[in-house]
Write an enzyme that holds these catalytic residues in place. Structure first.
Site, PDB file in Angstrom:
ATOM      1  N   ASP A 195     -12.435  -4.574  21.709  1.00  0.00           N
ATOM      2  CA  ASP A 195     -11.518  -4.438  22.845  1.00  0.00           C
ATOM      3  C   ASP A 195     -12.173  -3.744  24.028  1.00  0.00           C
ATOM      4  O   ASP A 195     -11.987  -4.145  25.175  1.00  0.00           O
ATOM      5  CB  ASP A 195     -10.270  -3.663  22.416  1.00  0.00           C
ATOM      6  N   MET A 201      -8.086   1.164   0.748  1.00  0.00           N
ATOM      7  CA  MET A 201      -7.451   0.462   1.867  1.00  0.00           C
ATOM      8  C   MET A 201      -7.483   1.301   3.141  1.00  0.00           C
ATOM      9  O   MET A 201      -7.639   0.763   4.234  1.00  0.00           O
ATOM     10  CB  MET A 201      -6.012   0.071   1.516  1.00  0.00           C
ATOM     11  N   GLU A 202      -7.368   2.611   3.010  1.00  0.00           N
ATOM     12  CA  GLU A 202      -7.427   3.480   4.186  1.00  0.00           C
ATOM     13  C   GLU A 202      -8.815   3.446   4.814  1.00  0.00           C
ATOM     14  O   GLU A 202      -8.948   3.365   6.037  1.00  0.00           O
ATOM     15  CB  GLU A 202      -7.017   4.906   3.814  1.00  0.00           C
ATOM     16  N   CYS A 233       0.836  -1.192   0.000  1.00  0.00           N
ATOM     17  CA  CYS A 233       0.000   0.000   0.000  1.00  0.00           C
ATOM     18  C   CYS A 233       0.879   1.253   0.000  1.00  0.00           C
ATOM     19  O   CYS A 233       1.854   1.338   0.748  1.00  0.00           O
ATOM     20  CB  CYS A 233      -0.889  -0.036   1.248  1.00  0.00           C
ATOM     21  N   HIS A 234       0.539   2.212  -0.848  1.00  0.00           N
ATOM     22  CA  HIS A 234       1.312   3.452  -0.933  1.00  0.00           C
ATOM     23  C   HIS A 234       0.996   4.369   0.243  1.00  0.00           C
ATOM     24  O   HIS A 234      -0.168   4.508   0.618  1.00  0.00           O
ATOM     25  CB  HIS A 234       0.974   4.205  -2.225  1.00  0.00           C
TER      26      HIS A 234
END
Length: 153
Positions: free
Chosen positions: A123, A108-109, A73-74
């Site tokens: 969590d 992707m971000e 990924c860039h």
């Protein structure tokens, strides 16, 4: 169809996007955290703090770290990132939007933001419910670049 992250010998590599024009690109992703009714009822009074706010911040921070997590990924200068987390029937719905002006997209971000926000809800609530499930992490839409607009139907 050839996958762009592999060379002619089948080795993974980072795609050279240097010749691509920088255009505005935006992506939206979502995730769903399935919680028991008891865990949902306890969300506002969690002793660790408000899980939805912590999840929002975690998702924003994760989007900025995507290139450190996904090998090919860039690294991108994000012009915008927003994460929403809201209680709905059966759980918490996460929405993430990422935008940039660059030669490659921000799918992707957005997906990383939604995923990490969902994991953060897990969590923050795991003491209340061991049966939590994270479902439907998916791209909702993207715009910009060579392939233009895309929306999940």
């Amino acid at each position: 169809m050839k996958l762009s992250h592999y060379d002619d010998e089948g080795r993974a590599h980072m795609v050279d996007v240097g010749a691509k024009p920088a255009t505005r690109r935006e992506a939206r992703a979502r995730a769903f955290v399935e919680l028991s009714p008891a865990a949902l009822a306890a969300l506002p009074t969690n002793p660790k703090g408000n899980p939805l706010e912590v999840a929002r911040f975690a998702g924003i921070q994760a989007a900025k770290q995507t290139a450190s997590l996904i090998p090919m990924c860039h690294p991108l200068a994000l012009s915008f990132i927003d994460v929403e987390a809201r209680i709905v029937e059966g759980g918490v719905e996460i929405g993430a939007t990422a935008a940039t002006v660059a030669g490659t997209g921000v799918e992707m971000e957005a997906m990383t933001a939604a995923s990490i926000a969902a994991l953060t809800v897990y969590d923050m609530t795991k003491a209340l419910d061991k049966g939590i499930r994270i479902r439907e992490v998916e791209l909702v839409s993207k715009s910009g670049g060579k392939s233009g607009e895309w929306r999940r139907s």
